[in-house]
Design a protein around this motif. Structure first.
Motif, PDB file in Angstrom:
ATOM      1  N   PRO A   1       0.551  -1.633   0.138  1.00  0.00           N
ATOM      2  CA  PRO A   1      -0.199   0.129   0.172  1.00  0.00           C
ATOM      3  C   PRO A   1       0.568   1.270  -0.325  1.00  0.00           C
ATOM      4  CG  PRO A   1      -0.200  -1.313   1.666  1.00  0.00           C
ATOM      5  CD  PRO A   1       0.779  -2.539   1.389  1.00  0.00           C
ATOM      6  N   SER A   2       0.651   2.737  -0.927  1.00  0.00           N
ATOM      7  CA  SER A   2       0.768   3.520  -0.443  1.00  0.00           C
ATOM      8  C   SER A   2       1.025   4.056   0.220  1.00  0.00           C
ATOM      9  CB  SER A   2       1.115   4.719  -1.440  1.00  0.00           C
ATOM     10  OG  SER A   2      -0.642   4.479  -1.862  1.00  0.00           O
ATOM     11  N   ILE A   3      -0.299   3.856   1.425  1.00  0.00           N
ATOM     12  CA  ILE A   3      -0.370   4.872   1.717  1.00  0.00           C
ATOM     13  C   ILE A   3      -1.553   4.534   3.100  1.00  0.00           C
ATOM     14  CG2 ILE A   3      -2.311   5.846   1.078  1.00  0.00           C
ATOM     15  CD1 ILE A   3      -2.155   8.537   2.776  1.00  0.00           C
ATOM     16  N   THR A   4      -1.074   4.535   5.109  1.00  0.00           N
ATOM     17  CA  THR A   4      -2.242   3.855   5.728  1.00  0.00           C
ATOM     18  C   THR A   4      -3.112   4.377   6.442  1.00  0.00           C
ATOM     19  OG1 THR A   4       0.037   2.610   6.006  1.00  0.00           O
ATOM     20  CG2 THR A   4      -1.817   2.756   8.028  1.00  0.00           C
ATOM     21  N   TYR A  18      -2.313   9.319   9.643  1.00  0.00           N
ATOM     22  CA  TYR A  18      -1.967   9.352   8.620  1.00  0.00           C
ATOM     23  C   TYR A  18      -0.459   9.415   9.756  1.00  0.00           C
ATOM     24  CZ  TYR A  18      -5.450  11.238   5.996  1.00  0.00           C
ATOM     25  OH  TYR A  18      -6.189  11.511   5.150  1.00  0.00           O
ATOM     26  N   ASP A  20       1.831   6.813   7.565  1.00  0.00           N
ATOM     27  CA  ASP A  20       2.999   7.573   7.245  1.00  0.00           C
ATOM     28  C   ASP A  20       3.484   8.417   6.920  1.00  0.00           C
ATOM     29  OD1 ASP A  20       2.936   4.749   6.046  1.00  0.00           O
ATOM     30  OD2 ASP A  20       1.493   4.982   4.683  1.00  0.00           O
ATOM     31  N   PRO A  53      -5.331  10.071  -1.255  1.00  0.00           N
ATOM     32  CA  PRO A  53      -5.492   9.899  -2.649  1.00  0.00           C
ATOM     33  C   PRO A  53      -6.067   8.646  -3.514  1.00  0.00           C
ATOM     34  CG  PRO A  53      -3.642   8.779  -1.975  1.00  0.00           C
ATOM     35  CD  PRO A  53      -4.451   9.063  -0.653  1.00  0.00           C
ATOM     36  N   ASN A  55      -6.642   6.365  -7.467  1.00  0.00           N
ATOM     37  CA  ASN A  55      -6.018   5.222  -7.889  1.00  0.00           C
ATOM     38  C   ASN A  55      -4.586   5.038  -7.200  1.00  0.00           C
ATOM     39  OD1 ASN A  55      -7.849   5.180  -9.993  1.00  0.00           O
ATOM     40  ND2 ASN A  55      -6.644   6.970 -10.583  1.00  0.00           N
ATOM     41  N   ASN A  56      -4.356   4.376  -5.768  1.00  0.00           N
ATOM     42  CA  ASN A  56      -3.804   3.758  -5.133  1.00  0.00           C
ATOM     43  C   ASN A  56      -4.019   2.962  -3.833  1.00  0.00           C
ATOM     44  OD1 ASN A  56      -1.219   5.891  -5.461  1.00  0.00           O
ATOM     45  ND2 ASN A  56      -2.934   6.995  -5.418  1.00  0.00           N
ATOM     46  N   GLN A  57      -3.100   1.807  -3.954  1.00  0.00           N
ATOM     47  CA  GLN A  57      -3.246   0.876  -3.282  1.00  0.00           C
ATOM     48  C   GLN A  57      -3.806   1.971  -1.277  1.00  0.00           C
ATOM     49  OE1 GLN A  57      -0.952  -2.527  -2.856  1.00  0.00           O
ATOM     50  NE2 GLN A  57      -2.762  -3.426  -4.554  1.00  0.00           N
ATOM     51  N   ILE A  58      -4.743   1.571  -0.615  1.00  0.00           N
ATOM     52  CA  ILE A  58      -4.531   1.948   0.348  1.00  0.00           C
ATOM     53  C   ILE A  58      -5.273   0.968   1.739  1.00  0.00           C
ATOM     54  CG2 ILE A  58      -5.925   3.503   2.176  1.00  0.00           C
ATOM     55  CD1 ILE A  58      -6.410   5.502  -0.895  1.00  0.00           C
TER      56      ILE A  58
END
Length: 70
Positions: A1-4, A18, A20, A53, A55-58
């Motif tokens: 994931p790009s963000i948690t 957040y 990250d 965001p 189109n990102n894996q969250i």
């Protein structure tokens, strides 16, 4: 994931972290009915909204401190 995003349920509000981004944390409370704007969503509008965001894996971690939320 790009963000948690960690979502913590409390009895009358939610806390978000957040992790990250340098431990950015904030609380989110419902806006009282008498303070809602015209066409506001009663019991759904909050003072601080979560922004994520597209189109990102969250990764979203959900927990509670005092009551169980769904």
């Amino acid at each position: 994931p790009s963000i948690t995003l960690k979502s913590i349920g409390h009895q009358w509000y939610w806390s978000y972290e957040y992790s990250d981004f340098l431990n950015l944390e904030f609380d989110s409370y419902m806006i009282p009915t008498n303070e809602l704007e015209l066409n506001g969503f009663r019991l759904l509008d909050v003072d601080n909204r979560v922004v994520l965001p597209m189109n990102n894996q969250i990764r979203i971690l959900v927990t509670a401190t005092d009551v169980l939320h769904s």
